[in-house]
Design a protein around this motif. Structure first.
Motif, PDB file in Angstrom:
ATOM      1  N   MET B   1      50.497  23.469  40.235  1.00 54.55           N
ATOM      2  CA  MET B   1      49.172  23.965  39.840  1.00 54.55           C
ATOM      3  C   MET B   1      48.673  24.974  40.869  1.00 54.55           C
ATOM      4  O   MET B   1      48.630  24.672  42.049  1.00 54.55           O
ATOM      5  CB  MET B   1      48.213  22.776  39.765  1.00 54.55           C
ATOM      6  N   ASP B   2      48.327  26.161  40.404  1.00 52.85           N
ATOM      7  CA  ASP B   2      47.863  27.175  41.347  1.00 52.85           C
ATOM      8  C   ASP B   2      46.361  27.387  41.168  1.00 52.85           C
ATOM      9  O   ASP B   2      45.913  27.905  40.151  1.00 52.85           O
ATOM     10  CB  ASP B   2      48.623  28.485  41.110  1.00 52.85           C
ATOM     11  N   TYR B   3      45.602  26.970  42.187  1.00 52.64           N
ATOM     12  CA  TYR B   3      44.139  27.033  42.081  1.00 52.64           C
ATOM     13  C   TYR B   3      43.608  28.448  42.263  1.00 52.64           C
ATOM     14  O   TYR B   3      42.517  28.759  41.806  1.00 52.64           O
ATOM     15  CB  TYR B   3      43.523  26.089  43.113  1.00 52.64           C
ATOM     16  N   ILE B   4      44.382  29.281  42.960  1.00 47.26           N
ATOM     17  CA  ILE B   4      43.939  30.668  43.149  1.00 47.26           C
ATOM     18  C   ILE B   4      43.911  31.389  41.797  1.00 47.26           C
ATOM     19  O   ILE B   4      42.978  32.140  41.498  1.00 47.26           O
ATOM     20  CB  ILE B   4      44.881  31.423  44.122  1.00 47.26           C
ATOM     21  N   ILE B   5      44.944  31.136  40.970  1.00 45.11           N
ATOM     22  CA  ILE B   5      44.982  31.772  39.642  1.00 45.11           C
ATOM     23  C   ILE B   5      43.815  31.265  38.788  1.00 45.11           C
ATOM     24  O   ILE B   5      43.205  32.031  38.036  1.00 45.11           O
ATOM     25  CB  ILE B   5      46.341  31.515  38.956  1.00 45.11           C
ATOM     26  N   LEU B   6      43.480  29.965  38.940  1.00 44.84           N
ATOM     27  CA  LEU B   6      42.335  29.412  38.202  1.00 44.84           C
ATOM     28  C   LEU B   6      41.048  30.125  38.616  1.00 44.84           C
ATOM     29  O   LEU B   6      40.220  30.506  37.772  1.00 44.84           O
ATOM     30  CB  LEU B   6      42.232  27.911  38.473  1.00 44.84           C
ATOM     31  N   THR B   9      41.053  33.559  37.189  1.00 43.00           N
ATOM     32  CA  THR B   9      40.776  33.513  35.745  1.00 43.00           C
ATOM     33  C   THR B   9      39.278  33.386  35.480  1.00 43.00           C
ATOM     34  O   THR B   9      38.722  34.098  34.632  1.00 43.00           O
ATOM     35  CB  THR B   9      41.524  32.323  35.104  1.00 43.00           C
ATOM     36  N   LEU B  10      38.620  32.488  36.229  1.00 41.39           N
ATOM     37  CA  LEU B  10      37.165  32.340  36.059  1.00 41.39           C
ATOM     38  C   LEU B  10      36.440  33.635  36.432  1.00 41.39           C
ATOM     39  O   LEU B  10      35.489  34.046  35.772  1.00 41.39           O
ATOM     40  CB  LEU B  10      36.649  31.184  36.923  1.00 41.39           C
ATOM     41  N   ILE B  13      36.881  36.085  33.590  1.00 38.78           N
ATOM     42  CA  ILE B  13      35.997  35.772  32.448  1.00 38.78           C
ATOM     43  C   ILE B  13      34.568  36.227  32.758  1.00 38.78           C
ATOM     44  O   ILE B  13      33.878  36.802  31.913  1.00 38.78           O
ATOM     45  CB  ILE B  13      36.051  34.258  32.127  1.00 38.78           C
ATOM     46  N   ILE B  36      30.622  30.751  40.816  1.00 40.92           N
ATOM     47  CA  ILE B  36      31.369  29.483  40.779  1.00 40.92           C
ATOM     48  C   ILE B  36      32.823  29.720  41.171  1.00 40.92           C
ATOM     49  O   ILE B  36      33.408  28.952  41.944  1.00 40.92           O
ATOM     50  CB  ILE B  36      31.245  28.832  39.386  1.00 40.92           C
ATOM     51  N   MET B  40      34.403  27.973  44.426  1.00 39.21           N
ATOM     52  CA  MET B  40      35.465  26.991  44.176  1.00 39.21           C
ATOM     53  C   MET B  40      36.569  27.087  45.229  1.00 39.21           C
ATOM     54  O   MET B  40      37.181  26.086  45.601  1.00 39.21           O
ATOM     55  CB  MET B  40      36.052  27.225  42.784  1.00 39.21           C
TER      56      MET B  40
END
Lengths: 158, 96
Positions: B1-6, B9-10, B13, B36, B40
């Motif tokens: 799971m890559d949190y940087i990509i998450l 992505t946010l 958006i 956010i 994060m």
């Protein structure tokens, strides 16, 4: 291990989908409800990352933010009748699932050269960032007074 | 799971909403998403390093963010009461 992976996947898809729908939906009230869902999922995500203080703070602040947005959405927007069709909603759902795939499949390890200090939260907040916390309290108080004066002055004029 | 990509992505958006939407409330929701996405990262890196300092920074950043949202919405209420406009493009045309 598999259970954790499944939970993280559900949280990531929920987070991205609710964030996308908060922007995508035409109806402001439903968009605000989607934002509320996103903040709840984000808080759960912080819990799963072993950051309980951040999760609780996010939930508390998120409740206030959503309440303000909800009131603004209810009072400022008119019921114009523009609704998002079911086809567009399904399209948005597919787009948000596609957007969350790179987050789930990404496995690049983040390397850091920073050194862990292992402070507790109270030590970090009150010993390292005490002046910041006090100054921020003053800023928040000033902002609250500013909003009260702004709305009061506007009401007096009208 | 890559949190940087998450986080990216946010952020994407939020920027998409900021660029494409003209409703003032939607623009504010987009700004909320961007902040956010930024805050994060504090929690994610703090969790990876097993450190509480990141949570502290996130708490400080989030309180400023909520104040900013409250001020922006108060201004939106005042603008709507005076001009009955919530479209940002119409608002920007008023200065000409």
């Amino acid at each position: 291990m598999m259970h954790n992976m499944l939970l993280e996947t559900v949280l990531v898809v929920g987070l991205v989908a609710s964030a996308f729908f908060a922007i995508y939906l035409e109806e402001t009230v439903y968009a605000v409800l989607s934002l509320a869902t996103m903040l709840i999922v984000l808080s759960t995500f912080y819990f799963s990352l072993n950051a309980p203080f951040a999760a609780i703070f996010q939930l508390a602040i998120g409740t206030g933010t959503v309440a303000i947005f909800f009131l603004a959405g209810e009072t400022l927007t008119t019921k114009s009748g523009t609704t998002t069709s079911l086809k567009k909603k399904l399209l948005g759902l597919v787009a948000s699932i596609l957007l969350s795939i790179p987050c789930i499949l990404g496995t690049e390890q983040t390397k850091t050269f920073a050194r862990s200090t292992s402070f507790s939260l109270s030590t970090a907040l009150w010993e390292l960032r005490a002046i910041d916390a006090i100054a921020q309290g003053l800023v928040i108080l000033t902002i609250a007074l500013g909003i009260v004066f702004l709305l009061k002055e506007e009401r007096r004029r009208s | 799971m890559d949190y940087i990509i998450l986080s990216v992505t946010l952020l994407a958006i939020g920027i998409y909403g900021l660029v494409t939407k003209h409703d003032l409330i939607k623009v504010l929701i987009s700004i909320e998403l961007i902040t956010i996405a930024a805050s994060m990262n504090f929690v994610v890196f703090a969790s990876l390093m097993n450190d509480s300092l990141g949570q502290t920074f996130m708490i400080l950043a989030l309180s400023v963010d909520s104040c900013m949202t409250a001020v922006a919405l108060a201004l939106a209420v005042v603008v709507y009461r005076k001009l009955k406009i919530l479209d940002v493009t119409e608002l920007s045309e008023l200065k000409e």
